[in-house]
Design a protein around this motif. Sequence first.
Motif, PDB file in Angstrom:
ATOM      1  N   PHE A   1       0.859  -1.189   0.000  1.00 48.87           N
ATOM      2  CA  PHE A   1       0.000   0.000   0.000  1.00 48.87           C
ATOM      3  C   PHE A   1       0.894   1.236   0.000  1.00 48.87           C
ATOM      4  N   GLY A   2       0.261   2.383  -0.141  1.00 49.66           N
ATOM      5  CA  GLY A   2       1.034   3.614  -0.160  1.00 49.66           C
ATOM      6  C   GLY A   2       0.222   4.803   0.290  1.00 49.66           C
ATOM      7  N   VAL A   3       0.886   5.936   0.355  1.00 52.05           N
ATOM      8  CA  VAL A   3       0.201   7.173   0.738  1.00 52.05           C
ATOM      9  C   VAL A   3       0.560   8.223  -0.317  1.00 52.05           C
ATOM     10  N   ILE A   4      -0.485   8.888  -0.847  1.00 55.42           N
ATOM     11  CA  ILE A   4      -0.258   9.966  -1.829  1.00 55.42           C
ATOM     12  C   ILE A   4      -0.473  11.280  -1.107  1.00 55.42           C
ATOM     13  N   LYS A   5       0.491  12.164  -1.224  1.00 51.01           N
ATOM     14  CA  LYS A   5       0.362  13.458  -0.533  1.00 51.01           C
ATOM     15  C   LYS A   5       0.245  14.592  -1.529  1.00 51.01           C
ATOM     16  N   PHE A   6      -0.660  15.496  -1.237  1.00 51.28           N
ATOM     17  CA  PHE A   6      -0.884  16.650  -2.116  1.00 51.28           C
ATOM     18  C   PHE A   6      -0.818  17.940  -1.355  1.00 51.28           C
ATOM     19  N   ILE A   7      -0.262  18.982  -2.035  1.00 46.13           N
ATOM     20  CA  ILE A   7      -0.482  20.359  -1.592  1.00 46.13           C
ATOM     21  C   ILE A   7      -1.380  20.956  -2.665  1.00 46.13           C
ATOM     22  N   VAL A   8      -2.547  21.439  -2.250  1.00 45.92           N
ATOM     23  CA  VAL A   8      -3.482  22.022  -3.230  1.00 45.92           C
ATOM     24  C   VAL A   8      -3.824  23.437  -2.805  1.00 45.92           C
ATOM     25  N   ASN A   9      -4.466  24.160  -3.701  1.00 47.15           N
ATOM     26  CA  ASN A   9      -4.766  25.561  -3.396  1.00 47.15           C
ATOM     27  C   ASN A   9      -5.961  25.709  -2.447  1.00 47.15           C
ATOM     28  N   GLU A  10      -6.823  24.703  -2.385  1.00 47.19           N
ATOM     29  CA  GLU A  10      -7.965  24.784  -1.458  1.00 47.19           C
ATOM     30  C   GLU A  10      -8.034  23.516  -0.621  1.00 47.19           C
TER      31      GLU A  10
ATOM     32  N   MET B   1      -0.345 -20.796   2.365  1.00 49.21           N
ATOM     33  CA  MET B   1      -0.305 -19.345   2.565  1.00 49.21           C
ATOM     34  C   MET B   1      -1.643 -18.839   3.041  1.00 49.21           C
ATOM     35  N   MET B   2      -1.602 -18.068   4.106  1.00 50.59           N
ATOM     36  CA  MET B   2      -2.837 -17.475   4.602  1.00 50.59           C
ATOM     37  C   MET B   2      -2.710 -15.964   4.483  1.00 50.59           C
ATOM     38  N   THR B   3      -3.613 -15.361   3.733  1.00 47.58           N
ATOM     39  CA  THR B   3      -3.591 -13.904   3.589  1.00 47.58           C
ATOM     40  C   THR B   3      -4.841 -13.351   4.263  1.00 47.58           C
ATOM     41  N   VAL B   4      -4.639 -12.390   5.156  1.00 47.40           N
ATOM     42  CA  VAL B   4      -5.790 -11.744   5.791  1.00 47.40           C
ATOM     43  C   VAL B   4      -5.920 -10.356   5.189  1.00 47.40           C
ATOM     44  N   ARG B   5      -7.039 -10.124   4.511  1.00 41.28           N
ATOM     45  CA  ARG B   5      -7.256  -8.826   3.882  1.00 41.28           C
ATOM     46  C   ARG B   5      -8.244  -8.062   4.754  1.00 41.28           C
ATOM     47  N   VAL B   6      -7.867  -6.875   5.169  1.00 40.35           N
ATOM     48  CA  VAL B   6      -8.757  -6.121   6.050  1.00 40.35           C
ATOM     49  C   VAL B   6      -8.813  -4.658   5.635  1.00 40.35           C
TER      50      VAL B   6
ATOM     51  N   GLU C   1       4.319   5.544   7.894  1.00 39.32           N
ATOM     52  CA  GLU C   1       4.956   4.761   8.955  1.00 39.32           C
ATOM     53  C   GLU C   1       3.898   4.118   9.845  1.00 39.32           C
ATOM     54  N   ASP C   2       2.831   4.864  10.107  1.00 39.60           N
ATOM     55  CA  ASP C   2       1.778   4.330  10.965  1.00 39.60           C
ATOM     56  C   ASP C   2       1.115   3.134  10.326  1.00 39.60           C
ATOM     57  N   LEU C   3       0.956   3.171   8.995  1.00 41.25           N
ATOM     58  CA  LEU C   3       0.336   2.059   8.293  1.00 41.25           C
ATOM     59  C   LEU C   3       1.251   0.844   8.320  1.00 41.25           C
ATOM     60  N   VAL C   4       2.544   1.091   8.130  1.00 35.35           N
ATOM     61  CA  VAL C   4       3.502  -0.014   8.155  1.00 35.35           C
ATOM     62  C   VAL C   4       3.484  -0.657   9.536  1.00 35.35           C
ATOM     63  N   TYR C   5       3.427   0.187  10.553  1.00 39.13           N
ATOM     64  CA  TYR C   5       3.392  -0.328  11.919  1.00 39.13           C
ATOM     65  C   TYR C   5       2.120  -1.135  12.151  1.00 39.13           C
ATOM     66  N   LEU C   6       0.998  -0.615  11.638  1.00 43.13           N
ATOM     67  CA  LEU C   6      -0.280  -1.303  11.788  1.00 43.13           C
ATOM     68  C   LEU C   6      -0.224  -2.673  11.142  1.00 43.13           C
ATOM     69  N   GLN C   7       0.350  -2.728   9.958  1.00 40.43           N
ATOM     70  CA  GLN C   7       0.450  -3.996   9.247  1.00 40.43           C
ATOM     71  C   GLN C   7       1.295  -4.989  10.048  1.00 40.43           C
ATOM     72  N   LYS C   8       2.390  -4.479  10.595  1.00 39.78           N
ATOM     73  CA  LYS C   8       3.281  -5.337  11.377  1.00 39.78           C
ATOM     74  C   LYS C   8       2.573  -5.830  12.637  1.00 39.78           C
TER      75      LYS C   8
ATOM     76  N   ASN D   1       0.015 -13.251   5.755  1.00 38.38           N
ATOM     77  CA  ASN D   1       0.316 -12.040   4.997  1.00 38.38           C
ATOM     78  C   ASN D   1      -0.845 -11.121   5.306  1.00 38.38           C
ATOM     79  N   VAL D   2      -0.573  -9.880   5.619  1.00 33.01           N
ATOM     80  CA  VAL D   2      -1.682  -8.981   5.907  1.00 33.01           C
ATOM     81  C   VAL D   2      -1.758  -7.944   4.804  1.00 33.01           C
ATOM     82  N   GLU D   3      -2.941  -7.798   4.209  1.00 34.96           N
ATOM     83  CA  GLU D   3      -3.122  -6.768   3.198  1.00 34.96           C
ATOM     84  C   GLU D   3      -4.050  -5.707   3.753  1.00 34.96           C
ATOM     85  N   LEU D   4      -3.612  -4.454   3.683  1.00 34.37           N
ATOM     86  CA  LEU D   4      -4.485  -3.364   4.124  1.00 34.37           C
ATOM     87  C   LEU D   4      -5.242  -2.859   2.911  1.00 34.37           C
TER      88      LEU D   4
END
Lengths: 138, 429, 432
Positions: free
Chosen positions: A44-53, B365-370, B382-389, B404-407
């Motif tokens: 997973f990932g995080v997308i960060k934006f700076i926008v005008n509003e 393999m067991m994957t838990v998707r939440v 970082e908080d998400l990585v920590y949550l996954q861990k 395997n945990v999928e967020l």
Amino acid sequence: MSYLKQLSIFAENKPGRLERVTNVLAEVGINILAISISSSPGGFGVIKFIVNEPERAFHLLKEKGFTVSLNPVLAIALEDRPGGLHNVAIIFSKHNINIENAHVLIPDSRERAYLIVEVEDIDRAFNILKKENIKFYE
Amino acid sequence: MFWNKEIETINKKRLKTLQIERLRKTIRKAFNVPFYRERFKSLGIRPEHINGPEDLKKLPFTTREHLRENYPYGMLAIPREKVIRLHTSSGTTGKPKAIFYSRRDIDISTELIARCFTMTETTKYDIFQNMMTYGLFTGALIMHYGAEKVGALVIPISAGNTERQIAYMKDFQTTVVHLTPSYALYMADVLTRLGIEPKRELYLKRAYVGAEPYSEETREKIEEFFSIDVYNSYGLSEMGGPGVAFECKEKNGMHIWEDCFLIEIIDPDTGEVLPEGSEGELIITTLAREAMPLIRYRTMDITSIITEKCPCGRTHRRIRRIKGRADDMFIVRGVNIFPQQIERVLMGVKGVGKNYQIILDQYDMMTVRVEIDREVFTGRIEDLVYLQKELTEKIRDEVFVKPNVELLEPGTLPATEGKAKRVIDRRTL
Amino acid sequence: MIWDKKSECMTEKERQRLQLERLKKIVKYAYEKVPFYRKRFDKAKIKPEDIKTLKDISRLPFTQKDDLREAYPFELFAAPLQEIVEIHTSSGTTGKPVVAGYTRNDIEVWSEVMARALAMAGTTKDDIVQNCYGYGLFTGGLGVHYGAHRIGATVVPISAGQTKRQIQCMVDFGTTIITCTPSYSLYLAEAIEEEKIDKKKIKLKAGCFGAEMWTERMREEIEKRLGLQALNIYGLTEIIGPGVAQECMEKTGLHIAEDHFYPEIISPETLEPLPDGQKGELVLTTLTREGMPMIRFRTKDITSLKRGECKCGRTLVKMERVQGRTDDMLKIRGVIVFPSAIERTLLEIKGIEPHYQIIVTRPHHLDELEVQVEVSKEIFSDEVKHLEEFRKKVENKIEDAIGLRVKVTLMEPRTLPRSEGKAKRVIDKRQL
């Protein structure tokens, strides 16, 4: 108010995620000033934006079902010459302020660049930088 | 080859007499357990009322919920000083099922394994590598004692560390192994990758494979790859562990030791006893266990009894390969897991919602998707990585298998009304 | 409570007579059944008949760990494989592991000496023994298991790890005796405190702690925090496993089961036997072992012997707490680790420079190993993501080699100290 508000959006690490967000913003005419994407090996990932509003964008994205948060960041004015960034870096290091994330914002006017910085204790950092005569985004 | 020919080929009439005598004794012992005493009293049952297996119908069932309610020592039938072993098995709630053994119980479980080994020609000349996890699970220790009883050389290597398993099979010239089908398939992959041909470089003769359900096709696959005989093994902790039922050389159903276990097949929905040969839930009543006798225990395993006589000469009937479960328990790497256990972990962690899915694939393999909780999202990766861990560790601590945990973004999983289909099993075991 | 009064309270004379009889037998047995010993004895020009007094044992050659490694897997076994019913191997490797084979009688002896040990800690059949030593090839798990079974106590074979479950079992089942490494016991104490468990729910009365070195100070800490008697247990796979020696409640040394394991102290430099009271290397000879007899095995553990009356009533000789080793072998969380195994692994990986340091710490009562290693310039200037993958790869390779999870820190080239002579590779920051 010298803190900028940055949007952070949670996204699974798959193609098409960015497009979904930019679609929403584009539709209502919100301008994106800066963007940064981080992904984790966890899929997973995080997308960060700076926008005008930022406030408007935040509520809109929330309504549309996105997982989004709004966080304050510092926008530090950089001098457009060699050593510009270095001077800022020296100040951070001298005062033991850790930079967690950083990227650059260059507004329309192209007059100067701004370093968008996330730190743990934003108030402390702001006060220290102000004392060192750092200029911020107005 | 017979370990105890007299018992293993006992004629039907004598077996029935033996069973009735032992059943009465078991019921008398069960009177020592407050749980059973109260229920027998309220139903007006006394040992004298039981004159044959047909009378079993008069007795109430015992379920895993009863074991949970009486945790930890509530189901004990003998004084604590006489107990020498404890084993546990997964429960749906935070507490496991506790199973107790007296010295005699250990001896009997050991005897049954000795019968199973001898039935499949494992003797003191064999070298036995025990690849099940040693510890609270019954799978490893019970087989260990049984193997020593027949005099085989036991390598208590436990599970995991496949390269070492292979090195030891070569170095010690292992002839017999005990493992789960998923691990056997996994090991086959590793051997292929390493370019090792079992037929030429290993000394294996046979494998005892169990603790997870698997098909005839999988058995054949394992036999072919390793050039060995694979024998199906059935057991459950509540009955003492492995060795409750085992295949003989005919490999056509598992002989269940009827001098120690009284079996019935019921319709899991109505509780009605079904005629011999029908498929339904296996119910077992212990005839020889002292520390913790169990009356009409609902195993939740679906099977049927084979009525024909077995050419091997043993008169103890066979049950077919376990077809499935009457509840939602699933098994990964030989470990029983209830979706409720995972659900409970998820509910205790801040940052995730209530919508989840468990995907099982490949062999193990067991994957838990939440879905994550929108309100708790801080914006920091970082908080998400920590949550996954955190989720990975907490789930592993609860169920003994690392997932395997999928967020996921909220709204990804189908919203469900009523009973959700939480577990998707794509494995081809 | 003394498990076997006859064996544990013999007079000195009686015991010496028994030991001599057994020594003569085992020397003859080893000579006849194990080619390795026959060759060694012949080379030293000594025959089994030459053993006439206990002192004559010093004429026999020593056995060392390398001899066992070279004999892998079964070369030192005296009994045929059909008689061997169990195999154990030692943890950690430089090359091949050490393999020990047990006959049914050996398992009998093991059960007995372990029963003695647990009885020294007060174990009876009314007790509930929670065994947190690893079950499997490691001797700790099954050794304690057999001993507890012999006494008739209730064994909870929980094996190592899963701290939450350990505490749950302790509280639910009312564990009274616990067996684990001393560092793990402190870790458990911490977890119990963190979960704010009511101390009244913990029924522990004693523990047998071993498999790693620990101090008097650590004993005080464990006793205070877990509210039990913390006793030291000693053993090694080459001799039998745990049960070679055990502390009694007097806590003035560990009684060696010397009717089965004959102890000597030698000077590690001159190899001459030293008198009681003097510190030196412990050498052990198995007097009754059938599967794999060991003659004068050099343990590399430094200790001293103390004879005489013990207030507990036992007359078995005592050894003091082991405080050091004659080589640089490390014991991390009860697992033996040779720095050279880590070095070998590192040098096999492309991109690693041959400059490393191993830092051993004990931040939260559990040993931690950090391997700092320099990497090539190319690797270091690569993307963060690749660096992370590389780091994980090194960690996994080390884990495969030594069986332990370590932390690897990649260092820029030229950041670790260089030395002229022997590099100080291992920095042990634990205060043992």
